[in-house]
Each structure stands twice: as structure tokens, then as C-alpha cells.
Motif scaffolding. Structure first.
Motif, PDB file in Angstrom:
ATOM      1  N   VAL A  75       0.915  -1.458  -0.100  1.00 55.21           N
ATOM      2  CA  VAL A  75       0.159   0.044  -0.062  1.00 55.21           C
ATOM      3  C   VAL A  75       0.824   1.206   0.146  1.00 55.21           C
ATOM      4  CG1 VAL A  75      -1.735   1.225   1.434  1.00 55.21           C
ATOM      5  CG2 VAL A  75      -1.966  -1.077   1.085  1.00 55.21           C
ATOM      6  N   ILE A  76       1.884   1.215   0.781  1.00 53.33           N
ATOM      7  CA  ILE A  76       2.827   2.544   0.829  1.00 53.33           C
ATOM      8  C   ILE A  76       3.785   2.676  -0.503  1.00 53.33           C
ATOM      9  CG2 ILE A  76       4.819   3.224   1.944  1.00 53.33           C
ATOM     10  CD1 ILE A  76       3.903   1.813   4.483  1.00 53.33           C
ATOM     11  N   PHE A  77       4.004   1.449  -0.942  1.00 50.41           N
ATOM     12  CA  PHE A  77       4.940   1.457  -2.225  1.00 50.41           C
ATOM     13  C   PHE A  77       3.953   0.791  -3.225  1.00 50.41           C
ATOM     14  CE2 PHE A  77       8.205   1.792   1.013  1.00 50.41           C
ATOM     15  CZ  PHE A  77       8.592   3.013   0.724  1.00 50.41           C
ATOM     16  N   PRO A  78       3.013   1.101  -4.207  1.00 47.60           N
ATOM     17  CA  PRO A  78       2.208   0.501  -4.893  1.00 47.60           C
ATOM     18  C   PRO A  78       2.905   0.025  -6.221  1.00 47.60           C
ATOM     19  CG  PRO A  78       1.478   2.880  -4.889  1.00 47.60           C
ATOM     20  CD  PRO A  78       2.448   2.463  -3.707  1.00 47.60           C
ATOM     21  N   SER A  79       3.955   0.786  -6.542  1.00 48.04           N
ATOM     22  CA  SER A  79       4.594   0.178  -7.799  1.00 48.04           C
ATOM     23  C   SER A  79       5.011  -0.986  -7.688  1.00 48.04           C
ATOM     24  CB  SER A  79       5.843   1.294  -7.895  1.00 48.04           C
ATOM     25  OG  SER A  79       6.763   1.242  -6.973  1.00 48.04           O
ATOM     26  N   THR A  80       5.394  -1.584  -6.349  1.00 46.96           N
ATOM     27  CA  THR A  80       5.844  -3.155  -6.149  1.00 46.96           C
ATOM     28  C   THR A  80       4.995  -3.817  -6.588  1.00 46.96           C
ATOM     29  OG1 THR A  80       5.014  -2.997  -4.184  1.00 46.96           O
ATOM     30  CG2 THR A  80       7.365  -2.370  -4.200  1.00 46.96           C
ATOM     31  N   LEU A  81       3.754  -3.591  -6.501  1.00 44.53           N
ATOM     32  CA  LEU A  81       2.387  -4.452  -6.949  1.00 44.53           C
ATOM     33  C   LEU A  81       2.468  -4.624  -8.519  1.00 44.53           C
ATOM     34  CD1 LEU A  81       0.001  -6.189  -6.734  1.00 44.53           C
ATOM     35  CD2 LEU A  81      -1.382  -4.178  -6.548  1.00 44.53           C
ATOM     36  N   VAL A  82       2.742  -3.380  -9.195  1.00 44.39           N
ATOM     37  CA  VAL A  82       2.647  -3.354 -10.700  1.00 44.39           C
ATOM     38  C   VAL A  82       3.914  -4.190 -11.122  1.00 44.39           C
ATOM     39  CG1 VAL A  82       3.080  -2.036 -12.862  1.00 44.39           C
ATOM     40  CG2 VAL A  82       1.667  -1.134 -10.766  1.00 44.39           C
ATOM     41  N   ALA A  83       5.066  -4.017 -10.380  1.00 44.40           N
ATOM     42  CA  ALA A  83       6.110  -4.885 -10.935  1.00 44.40           C
ATOM     43  C   ALA A  83       5.994  -6.405 -10.639  1.00 44.40           C
ATOM     44  CB  ALA A  83       7.397  -4.605 -10.176  1.00 44.40           C
ATOM     45  N   MET A  84       5.276  -6.829  -9.956  1.00 48.22           N
ATOM     46  CA  MET A  84       5.052  -8.079  -9.595  1.00 48.22           C
ATOM     47  C   MET A  84       3.974  -8.829 -10.769  1.00 48.22           C
ATOM     48  SD  MET A  84       6.289 -10.769  -8.136  1.00 48.22           S
ATOM     49  CE  MET A  84       7.288  -9.991  -6.721  1.00 48.22           C
ATOM     50  N   VAL A  85       3.358  -7.821 -11.436  1.00 48.48           N
ATOM     51  CA  VAL A  85       2.300  -8.299 -12.558  1.00 48.48           C
ATOM     52  C   VAL A  85       2.987  -8.112 -13.985  1.00 48.48           C
ATOM     53  CG1 VAL A  85       0.083  -7.643 -13.537  1.00 48.48           C
ATOM     54  CG2 VAL A  85       0.451  -7.637 -10.949  1.00 48.48           C
ATOM     55  N   VAL A  86       3.438  -7.165 -14.255  1.00 46.41           N
ATOM     56  CA  VAL A  86       4.053  -6.597 -15.450  1.00 46.41           C
ATOM     57  C   VAL A  86       5.695  -6.835 -15.569  1.00 46.41           C
ATOM     58  CG1 VAL A  86       1.994  -5.750 -16.238  1.00 46.41           C
ATOM     59  CG2 VAL A  86       3.836  -4.413 -15.341  1.00 46.41           C
ATOM     60  N   ASP A  87       6.368  -6.917 -16.716  1.00 49.38           N
ATOM     61  CA  ASP A  87       7.513  -6.868 -16.818  1.00 49.38           C
ATOM     62  C   ASP A  87       8.057  -5.582 -16.539  1.00 49.38           C
ATOM     63  OD1 ASP A  87      10.214  -7.576 -17.105  1.00 49.38           O
ATOM     64  OD2 ASP A  87       9.967  -8.008 -19.240  1.00 49.38           O
ATOM     65  N   THR A  88       8.535  -5.225 -15.695  1.00 51.14           N
ATOM     66  CA  THR A  88       9.111  -3.664 -15.044  1.00 51.14           C
ATOM     67  C   THR A  88      10.561  -3.675 -14.861  1.00 51.14           C
ATOM     68  OG1 THR A  88       6.939  -3.279 -13.960  1.00 51.14           O
ATOM     69  CG2 THR A  88       8.668  -1.664 -13.471  1.00 51.14           C
ATOM     70  N   PRO A  89      11.167  -2.778 -15.641  1.00 50.69           N
ATOM     71  CA  PRO A  89      12.752  -2.832 -15.426  1.00 50.69           C
ATOM     72  C   PRO A  89      13.182  -2.570 -13.989  1.00 50.69           C
ATOM     73  CG  PRO A  89      11.970  -1.607 -17.233  1.00 50.69           C
ATOM     74  CD  PRO A  89      10.857  -1.768 -16.429  1.00 50.69           C
ATOM     75  N   ALA A  90      14.094  -2.979 -13.452  1.00 50.72           N
ATOM     76  CA  ALA A  90      14.765  -2.734 -11.827  1.00 50.72           C
ATOM     77  C   ALA A  90      15.224  -1.442 -12.218  1.00 50.72           C
ATOM     78  CB  ALA A  90      15.739  -3.653 -11.616  1.00 50.72           C
ATOM     79  N   GLU A  91      15.030  -0.534 -11.088  1.00 49.17           N
ATOM     80  CA  GLU A  91      15.621   0.810 -10.912  1.00 49.17           C
ATOM     81  C   GLU A  91      16.994   0.777 -10.626  1.00 49.17           C
ATOM     82  OE1 GLU A  91      11.480   2.928  -9.204  1.00 49.17           O
ATOM     83  OE2 GLU A  91      13.047   2.315  -7.918  1.00 49.17           O
ATOM     84  N   PRO A  92      17.798   1.800 -10.917  1.00 50.11           N
ATOM     85  CA  PRO A  92      19.315   1.696 -10.803  1.00 50.11           C
ATOM     86  C   PRO A  92      19.472   1.549  -9.253  1.00 50.11           C
ATOM     87  CG  PRO A  92      18.616   3.867 -11.808  1.00 50.11           C
ATOM     88  CD  PRO A  92      17.404   3.024 -11.668  1.00 50.11           C
TER      89      PRO A  92
END
Length: 207
Positions: A185-202
Motif C-alpha cells: 500500500v505504501i509502495f504500490p509500484s511494487t505490485l505493478v512490478a510483480m504483475v508486468v515486466d518492469t525494469p529494475a531501478e538503478p
């Protein structure tokens, strides 16, 4: 100059096994509560709407069926984790100093998050829940087949002790899920990254 593509925050096998494992764990917990209600060890029971299976026989049927899904997914995850270097790279046990530093950063509002990188507390929690799930599986076999697997039940000190350890591990897994979902809930981008192919951040942005 052509840029080197960034590695994914979570490779496809990890994402697939994560969702299979998460679904199986939730079903195991809810069906386990139905079994627990038939012979509660604590001074409370779970309401009917919170259990899976409706009653003892239904809960056992769900529990045993989903158990094999969790077992297969867990074996696949362990093999992949060691073979791919995922455990060594992402879940290697952190030092106590790193854990304390990360907790202080979280409590003071200075904790950031970079997709594809695990801070010290995350490493500790994820490694811990893997151990708890393994404990759940082994103690589950011990209390499911206390005669056929009597040696395993005896290894835990008998049926009551194995059942108590099974319950304690379940409580630990539920507490992990609460913390895990709070962080999502605090970092919702983590949910997106676990669903679609999201590049790792630096990596330099990781805390």
C-alpha cells in the motif's frame, strides 16, 4: 551508443511462482482455520465467513488439496532460487547493523524503495517467511500422518508439540502477510512490478 537493457525487477518465473504461492498460502491459512475451529488451541475461533471449507471435513479437503500445490511451487522456487542466484543476490542474510539502520530509516520516514532491490529488513522478512513455510509443510506432514510418519512426529516431540509449532508458524506467516500488504500500500509500484515486466531501478537509488 546502444544502452544495455535493464534487468527486470522480478523475472517471469519469480512472478509466476509468487502468485501461485501467495494464492496457495492464503487458501492454506483459511482452510487451516476451519480445521482449527474443530479443536481450538487458543481461547477463540474464527467466524465462518473467514474460513475455507465451511467445516472440518471441508477444511481438510481444501487443506490437503492445496498443500500439494504449495509443495510443488515451493520446490520449484527453491530450485530456481539456488540455480539462478536469486537467493545469493537478493536474500542473502543482512548484517544486524544493516537491519537496525533500515529500521531507523523506516521509523524516521527516510526509507526509500527501488524496484528490483531488497533492503535489509526485506531480506530478513522474506528469508524468514521461507523458513516458516518450510516449517509449516514439515509439521503439516507430521500431524497429518502421525502413524505412518511417526518418526517425523517424534522428531518434533510428539503430536501436540508439532501441532503447536504448526499453529505458531501460521501466526508468523499471517503477521508477515500483514506487513507485506502494508508495504504494498505504501509502495504500490511494487505490485505493478510483480504483475508486468518492469525494469529494475538503478541500484544506487536503493536504500
Amino acid at each position: 551508443m546502444t544502452k544495455t537493457p535493464r534487468r527486470p525487477a522480478h523475472p517471469l518465473p519469480i512472478r509466476i511462482m509468487h502468485w501461485i504461492g501467495a494464492s496457495a498460502v492464503i487458501c492454506m491459512v483459511l482452510s487451516g482455520w476451519a480445521i482449527y475451529n474443530a479443536s481450538p488451541s487458543l481461547p477463540f475461533t474464527f467466524p465462518r465467513w473467514m474460513i475455507l471449507g465451511g467445516w472440518l471435513a471441508g477444511g481438510i479437503a481444501w487443506h490437503i488439496s492445496i498443500m500439494w500445490v504449495l509443495f510443488a511451487d515451493g520446490i520449484a522456487y527453491l530450485v530456481y532460487g539456488f540455480a539462478s542466484g536469486h537467493f545469493r543476490r537478493d536474500l542473502f542474510p543482512p548484517s544486524p547493523r544493516a537491519v537496525i539502520g533500515t529500521m531507523v530509516a523506516a521509523l524516521t520516514g527516510r526509507l526509500g524503495h527501488s524496484l528490483g532491490h531488497y533492503n535489509a529488513v526485506q531480506r530478513l522478512l522474506y528469508a524468514g517467511v521461507i523458513v516458516l513455510i518450510c516449517c509449516q509443510v514439515v509439521t503439516g506432514f507430521a500431524i497429518w500422518k502421525p502413524v505412518q510418519l511417526g518418526w517425523l512426529t517424534d522428531l518434533f516431540g510428539g503430536y501436540p508439540v508439532a501441532r503447536g509449532m504448526h499453529l505458531a508458524a501460521m501466526i508468523g506467516i499471517v503477521l508477515f502477510l500483514i506487513v507485506h500488504l502494508t508495504l504494498v500500500v505504501i509502495f504500490p509500484s511494487t505490485l505493478v512490478a510483480m504483475v508486468v515486466d518492469t525494469p529494475a531501478e538503478p541500484e544506487e537509488r536503493a536504500p
